[in-house]
Structures are given as structure tokens and as C-alpha cells.
Write an enzyme that holds these catalytic residues in place. Structure first.
Site, PDB file in Angstrom:
ATOM      1  CB  SER A   1      -1.006  -0.066   1.378  1.00 59.05           C
ATOM      2  OG  SER A   1      -1.848  -1.028   1.105  1.00 59.05           O
TER       3      SER A   1
ATOM      4  CB  ILE B   1       0.592   3.343   4.397  1.00 58.65           C
ATOM      5  CG1 ILE B   1      -0.483   3.416   3.187  1.00 58.65           C
ATOM      6  CG2 ILE B   1       0.226   4.129   5.395  1.00 58.65           C
ATOM      7  CD1 ILE B   1      -1.783   2.623   3.698  1.00 58.65           C
TER       8      ILE B   1
ATOM      9  CG  HIS C   1       1.311   1.501   8.489  1.00 60.40           C
ATOM     10  ND1 HIS C   1       0.078   1.687   8.244  1.00 60.40           N
ATOM     11  CD2 HIS C   1       1.848   0.426   7.574  1.00 60.40           C
ATOM     12  CE1 HIS C   1      -0.340   0.966   7.393  1.00 60.40           C
ATOM     13  NE2 HIS C   1       0.683   0.434   6.865  1.00 60.40           N
TER      14      HIS C   1
ATOM     15  CB  CYS D   1      -1.200   7.253 -19.839  1.00 64.48           C
ATOM     16  SG  CYS D   1      -1.853   6.058 -21.377  1.00 64.48           S
TER      17      CYS D   1
ATOM     18  CB  CYS E   1      -2.941   2.802 -22.817  1.00 59.48           C
ATOM     19  SG  CYS E   1      -1.065   2.814 -23.268  1.00 59.48           S
TER      20      CYS E   1
HETATM   21  C1  LIG Z   1      -0.416  -6.544   0.346  1.00 55.20           C
HETATM   22  C2  LIG Z   1       0.662  -5.796   1.160  1.00 55.20           C
HETATM   23  C3  LIG Z   1       0.498  -4.679   1.592  1.00 55.20           C
HETATM   24  C4  LIG Z   1       1.451  -3.746   2.477  1.00 55.20           C
HETATM   25  N1  LIG Z   1       1.257  -2.762   2.854  1.00 55.20           N
HETATM   26  C5  LIG Z   1       2.240  -2.120   3.646  1.00 55.20           C
HETATM   27  C6  LIG Z   1       2.188  -0.709   4.035  1.00 55.20           C
HETATM   28  O1  LIG Z   1       1.292   0.220   3.409  1.00 55.20           O
HETATM   29  N2  LIG Z   1       3.128  -0.263   4.853  1.00 55.20           N
HETATM   30  C7  LIG Z   1       3.960  -1.042   5.303  1.00 55.20           C
HETATM   31  O2  LIG Z   1       4.737  -0.539   6.186  1.00 55.20           O
HETATM   32  N3  LIG Z   1       4.348  -2.130   4.949  1.00 55.20           N
HETATM   33  C8  LIG Z   1       3.508  -2.843   4.136  1.00 55.20           C
HETATM   34  N4  LIG Z   1       3.463  -4.095   3.807  1.00 55.20           N
HETATM   35  C9  LIG Z   1       4.731  -4.864   4.292  1.00 55.20           C
HETATM   36  C10 LIG Z   1       5.838  -4.675   3.364  1.00 55.20           C
HETATM   37  O3  LIG Z   1       5.359  -4.587   1.973  1.00 55.20           O
HETATM   38  C11 LIG Z   1       6.816  -5.620   3.763  1.00 55.20           C
HETATM   39  O4  LIG Z   1       7.048  -5.762   5.230  1.00 55.20           O
HETATM   40  C12 LIG Z   1       8.205  -5.465   3.262  1.00 55.20           C
HETATM   41  O5  LIG Z   1       8.104  -4.877   1.469  1.00 55.20           O
HETATM   42  C13 LIG Z   1       9.052  -6.632   3.350  1.00 55.20           C
HETATM   43  O6  LIG Z   1      10.372  -6.340   2.753  1.00 55.20           O
HETATM   44  P1  LIG Z   1      11.567  -7.276   2.832  1.00 55.20           P
HETATM   45  O7  LIG Z   1      12.902  -6.495   2.617  1.00 55.20           O
HETATM   46  O8  LIG Z   1      11.729  -7.959   4.105  1.00 55.20           O
HETATM   47  O9  LIG Z   1      11.325  -8.536   1.990  1.00 55.20           O
HETATM   48  P2  LIG Z   1      10.991  -8.535   0.462  1.00 55.20           P
HETATM   49  O10 LIG Z   1      10.377  -7.189  -0.392  1.00 55.20           O
HETATM   50  O11 LIG Z   1      10.175  -9.809   0.371  1.00 55.20           O
HETATM   51  O12 LIG Z   1      12.355  -8.775  -0.088  1.00 55.20           O
HETATM   52  C14 LIG Z   1      13.114 -10.052   0.000  1.00 55.20           C
HETATM   53  C15 LIG Z   1      13.881  -9.903  -1.272  1.00 55.20           C
HETATM   54  O13 LIG Z   1      14.650 -11.067  -1.291  1.00 55.20           O
HETATM   55  C16 LIG Z   1      14.868 -11.649  -2.446  1.00 55.20           C
HETATM   56  N5  LIG Z   1      15.454 -12.967  -2.036  1.00 55.20           N
HETATM   57  C17 LIG Z   1      14.606 -14.270  -1.747  1.00 55.20           C
HETATM   58  N6  LIG Z   1      15.389 -15.358  -1.693  1.00 55.20           N
HETATM   59  C18 LIG Z   1      16.576 -14.947  -2.067  1.00 55.20           C
HETATM   60  C19 LIG Z   1      17.758 -15.726  -1.995  1.00 55.20           C
HETATM   61  N7  LIG Z   1      17.797 -17.014  -1.962  1.00 55.20           N
HETATM   62  N8  LIG Z   1      18.909 -15.199  -2.907  1.00 55.20           N
HETATM   63  C20 LIG Z   1      19.098 -13.942  -2.897  1.00 55.20           C
HETATM   64  N9  LIG Z   1      17.617 -13.084  -2.828  1.00 55.20           N
HETATM   65  C21 LIG Z   1      16.532 -13.283  -2.360  1.00 55.20           C
HETATM   66  C22 LIG Z   1      13.723 -11.526  -2.927  1.00 55.20           C
HETATM   67  O14 LIG Z   1      13.764 -11.555  -4.493  1.00 55.20           O
HETATM   68  C23 LIG Z   1      13.365 -10.107  -2.545  1.00 55.20           C
HETATM   69  O15 LIG Z   1      13.471  -8.852  -3.442  1.00 55.20           O
HETATM   70  C24 LIG Z   1       2.423  -4.720   2.744  1.00 55.20           C
HETATM   71  C25 LIG Z   1       2.766  -6.050   2.571  1.00 55.20           C
HETATM   72  C26 LIG Z   1       1.769  -6.744   1.650  1.00 55.20           C
HETATM   73  C27 LIG Z   1       1.918  -7.852   0.864  1.00 55.20           C
END
Ligand SMILES: Cc1cc2nc3c(=O)[nH]c(=O)nc-3n(C[C@H](O)[C@H](O)[C@H](O)COP(=O)(O)OP(=O)(O)OC[C@H]3O[C@@H](n4cnc5c(N)ncnc54)[C@H](O)[C@@H]3O)c2cc1C
Length: 459
Positions: free
Chosen positions: A47, A49, A51, A400, A435
Site C-alpha cells: 500500500s 503507507i 504507518h 498517459c 493504456c
Molecule cells: C499487500 C501488502 C500490503 C502492505 N502494505 C504495507 C504498507 O502500506 N506499509 C508498510 O509499512 N508495509 C506494508 N506491507 C509490508 C511490506 O511490504 C513488507 O514488510 C516489506 O516489503 C518486506 O520487505 P523485505 O525486505 O523484508 O522483504 P521482500 O520485499 O520480500 O524482499 C526480499 C528479497 O529477497 C530476495 N530473495 C529471496 N530469496 C533470495 C535468495 N535465496 N537469494 C537472494 N535473494 C533472495 C527476493 O527476491 C526479494 O527481493 C505490505 C505488504 C503486503 C504484501
């Protein structure tokens, strides 16, 4: 074989935030990302956001990192030149919900959230005239904000690269072993890097990566969030992220704004498989009916895109730990919402542990990241001046979204060059409009081919 002081596994928002922090401390750092670009998983489909932090359970890691992360966002976005809309958030209810809103307010105060207040119908409808007329009061959280989640990741990584950090994309970590003074990490193509310190931020695969290091394994669950994106002609229908009251499933279906000027409706919360980002008709119907509890009916005919992101959960709280089994190994597991907000604070925590554990830092002169030119945000005078200097900014490619050839070329020659149309979109936003690229994709491919030809001739 390449040697680094620090290897970060996973280029989502947590890995990108840590990459930028570590590089700015002069730590020799490599970011290993499985996908062909950063923000390949949850960090590109959420989203957006920032928060405020009234929702997480007090004294949890979620509450701590949410509130600390929120406080870091504004200066981080200013430094990167990334847009942040400081609009605050509204959690709306009816008279019968007042007690629940007051409980949320009390919880927010306990978490250290500033400026929270309950607002009454008159003021509320002045702020948001398109609320459902039955709404009577709301919790206003002025520190809530909206950003581009993938834009922030790209900004952080570009900043890291121009300051000497290394990123290896298409590097899927499939094996790890201990070696002299650190770890050896291998990709699916048998590429190897050595690092003395390793931080695992691999999102959906974080538990698997822990297993590779012989560390703690977690039982992960996955919850899909589907969205409806409305065209920019819907801009102004709402002005804040508008939440219903949260329940045991999460924060509920909201009406939201984006930094690009669209209205975003969703997300749903459907248990799913790790890589399931299909949008089901049931999900669309659920969003359409749920959002009407908070707002009047938007024009659903303005829908231009359906998409979904997947939350990764490892129980009720984030896991952010320094390993007790492996020296100089750390991990972030189950970073679901509010992980986008919490990431800068999680990164600072890791950095503090790395320094305590003796990682080598160097003083460097930090170079500022140059944000992308955005011609649609310029006034006529500014645009004329720019086009005089460089006529390619005057050649519109995506009608667009008003994206020029100059902007596409900027993306192609950026510190982490895109390798797909979607990656160009995440940098300078062509194909994001009504588009969805039907008109501009052939033109982008032509510009890209010409760019590659010129590059080849140069070499
Ligand atoms: C529908 C939805 C709505 C959300 N809304 C919000 C919001 O509004 N505000 C908010 O604060 N949070 C929100 N969140 C939560 C937020 O999106 C996540 O907490 C955050 O993106 C997680 O980040 P991350 O870096 O932990 O993981 P990820 O974004 O999952 O990144 C992990 C990365 O590791 C890589 N990876 C995986 N395995 C390997 C491997 N073996 N070797 C190398 N690389 C690897 C992947 O390709 C990926 O790029 C939302 C989540 C969702 C799904």
C-alpha cells in the site's frame, strides 16, 4: 571469488535500507538479490503507507521499529529525492466503534505515536467529503504518510552504488558454508562471494537461507493482498489512506492515494502459496464491497490494473535477531506489514550490531543521489529551459503518464540499469497509465535498442 566485509541477502526494502546505511559507513558491502531488480517481492506490491504505529501490539518489535522507522522516513526521502506525501491517515468508524477508536488511540500513545486524535463528523467530512455518509468519527494519525515503495528501494540502492557498494542481481543464494574468517555464499550459477558478516533479509526465503547457514528455521505463512488501481482521473476522490477498523485478519481494505496520483483500493487478506500473485474475481468483489463501508462508491470503471502482493508471516511479530549459533550472522524473518515503514529502523539496528561486533568501517565522502527528472512535475518555464538544454525531454513517449524520451534514457543509464520494461516503469513510470503500455512499449523498445547500439559502438 569476490571478498567483502558484509553480504546482505535480499534486495527488498530491508536489504536496500541496510545496503545504503552500511555503504555510507564506508563498509565494503555486497547486496545479493535473486531477482533481476531490487524490490522483486513484497516491497514492490504493497500500500506504500508509512504507518504512524498505533496498530501494533505495545512492546512488540513491530511497534518499536514501526514508530522509529516512521520518524526516519522524511529525512531519508528528502536525502534520496523521493516523494513522500505527509497527509496523515484516517481510521474511520461509526458511533458504535468509538470505544475501539479510543482504544487504538491509547495503544498508539503507548507506542509513542505523536499527534493522534479522534476527529468528529464535521471536521472529518471537510477533510474527506466522499466518506460513506454513515461514518461518524475517525482516528487521525498525522505522522502517517505515503511513498512509492519500489521508488524508495531503487533510491536507496542507487545511493549505495554511487557511494561504492556492489549489487549482484540474478544472484539466488542456494548454498553457504563457513570459510576462514567468514562465509562463502554461492549462487545458482556457482558464482561465489566471501563475506565476514552476513545479514539475511531474504523475505519469503529468509527461513530457507537460515537453513543454508545451519541456523534457526521458522514456520512461515503467506497471505495475499489483492488491489484495484484506479486511473489518475480519479485523483482527489480521497486525500488520505482511509482504513476501516482493524480486525484479527489485519488492517482491512482501504481507500488510498499513491504518489503518482492514482486511487488504490485494497488489499484483501487471503492465505496463499509463496508465489501466488493472481488476482481472483472473488478478491475484486471483496474489495469493491468492503471499501464501500468507508467511502462512497468510486468509479470502478476507472480501473486500470489489478495486482497482488504477498505478506510473509513468522507468527505474530517480526523476527530481527543476531544469531546465537553463527558468529557475525543476523536475520530478519517474517517482515510483514508494517515492514515498509519499519525497514530504516531495522537497518539501523543491524548496523549497530555489526559495529558492536567489530565490522570495519571507513570514513567516506558521501555523494548525493541524483533523483530522476520528472517532466510532468515541471512548470512550462522549467520544461522549456530543460528542453533547450536537452531536446529529448521534449519528446513524449508515454502519453498517459507524460514521460519523455529523456527520462527513459536517464533510467537506462542509471546506477542500476533496468533489464525489463517493468524495471523502467519502476524508475520513471512509463506504462503506468490508462493504456498500461499498449501505445508506448514499442517506442520504449526502439529507444532501448538504439541506446544499446550506441553503447556497443562506444565500447
Ligand atoms: C499487500 C501488502 C500490503 C502492505 N502494505 C504495507 C504498507 O502500506 N506499509 C508498510 O509499512 N508495509 C506494508 N506491507 C509490508 C511490506 O511490504 C513488507 O514488510 C516489506 O516489503 C518486506 O520487505 P523485505 O525486505 O523484508 O522483504 P521482500 O520485499 O520480500 O524482499 C526480499 C528479497 O529477497 C530476495 N530473495 C529471496 N530469496 C533470495 C535468495 N535465496 N537469494 C537472494 N535473494 C533472495 C527476493 O527476491 C526479494 O527481493 C505490505 C505488504 C503486503 C504484501
Amino acid at each position: 571469488m569476490e571478498n567483502f566485509e558484509l553480504a546482505i541477502i535480499g534486495g527488498g526494502i530491508v536489504g536496500c535500507a541496510l545496503f545504503s546505511c552500511a555503504v555510507r559507513e564506508g563498509i565494503s558491502t555486497v547486496l545479493l538479490e535473486k531477482g533481476d531488480d531490487v524490490a522483486s517481492y513484497a516491497s514492490k506490491a504493497n500500500s506504500g503507507i508509512v504507518h504512524s504505529g498505533y496498530d501494533p501490539i505495545p512492546n512488540s518489535k513491530m511497534a518499536k521499529y514501526n514508530v522509529l522507522g516512521n520518524a526516519l522516513y522524511e529525512s531519508m526521502c528528502r536525502r534520496l529525492g523521493e516523494k513522500m506525501i505527509k497527509c496523515g491517515t484516517l481510521t474511520v468508524g461509526r458511533e458504535k466503534d468509538r470505544l475501539k477508536l479510543e482504544k487504538l488511540l491509547a495503544r498508539g500513545k503507548q507506542n509513542g505515536v505523536k499527534g493522534l486524535r479522534i476527529i468528529e463528523k464535521k471536521e472529518l467530512f471537510e477533510m474527506e467529503p466522499n466518506l460513506n455518509p454513515e461514518i461518524e468519527c475517525a482516528l487521525f494519525a498525522p505522522t502517517g504518510a505515503v511513498v512509492s515503495p519500489f521508488g524508495v528501494c531503487i533510491g536507496l540502492v542507487e545511493e549505495g552504488i554511487i557511494n561504492g557498494g556492489t549489487i549482484l542481481t540474478n544472484f539466488d543464494v542456494v548454498d553457504a558454508s563457513k570459510c576462514d574468517g567468514g562465509y562463502q555464499i554461492k549462487s545458482q550459477y556457482k558464482r561465489e562471494v566471501n563475506a565476514k558478516f552476513v545479514v539475511n533479509c531474504a523475505g519469503p526465503n529468509a527461513s530457507f537461507v537460515n537453513e543454508l547457514f545451519g541456523d534457526k528455521v521458522f514456520d512461515l505463512s503467506f497471505v495475499k493482498g489483492e488491489y484495484i488501481l484506479l486511473d489518475k482521473s480519479s485523483q482527489g476522490f480521497v486525500h488520505h489512506p482511509i482504513f476501516p477498523l482493524p480486525d484479527e485478519k489485519g488492517k482491512g481494505v482501504l481507500a488510498n492515494i499513491t504518489v503518482y496520483g492514482n486511487i488504490l483500493l485494497g488489499p484483501t487478506a487471503v492465505p496463499c502459496e509463496q508465489s501466488d500473485t493472481k488476482v481472483e474475481i472473488k478478491g475484486v468483489e471483496k474489495i469493491q464491497s468492503s471499501v464501500l463501508k468507508s467511502i462512497r462508491s468510486p468509479n470502478f470503471k476507472q480501473t486500470i490494473k489489478l495486482f497482488a502482493g504477498v505478506r510473509v508471516k513468522a507468527g505474530d511479530d517480526f523476527v530481527v535477531e543476531r544469531s546465537s549459533k553463527n558468529k557475525n550472522y543476523y536475520y530478519a524473518v517474517g517482515i510483514c506489514s508494517p515492514g515498509l515503514t519499519a525497514a530504516p529502523a531495522i537497518a539501523e539496528e543491524f548496523l549497530a550490531w555489526l559495529k558492536q561486533d567489530g565490522i570495519k568501517t571507513n570514513k567516506i565522502e558521501i555523494k548525493k543521489r541524483k533523483p530522476y527528472v520528472c517532466t510532468r512535475d515541471l512548470n512550462t518555464q522549467e520544461l522549456k529551459k530543460l528542453v533547450k538544454q536537452n531536446p529529448s525531454y521534449g519528446k513524449v513517449v508515454c502519453r498517459c503518464e507524460s514521460v519523455s524520451e529523456g527520462e527513459i534514457l536517464d533510467a537506462l543509464s542509471s546506477p542500476l540499469p533496468p533489464t525489463s520494461i517493468a524495471a523502467i516503469k519502476r524508475r520513471v513510470s512509463p506504462t503506468m497509465g490508462r493504456c498500461q503500455g499498449r501505445a508506448c512499449i514499442p517506442k520504449i523498445i526502439k529507444i532501448w535498442a538504439e541506446f544499446r547500439r550506441k553503447q556497443k559502438n562506444k565500447n
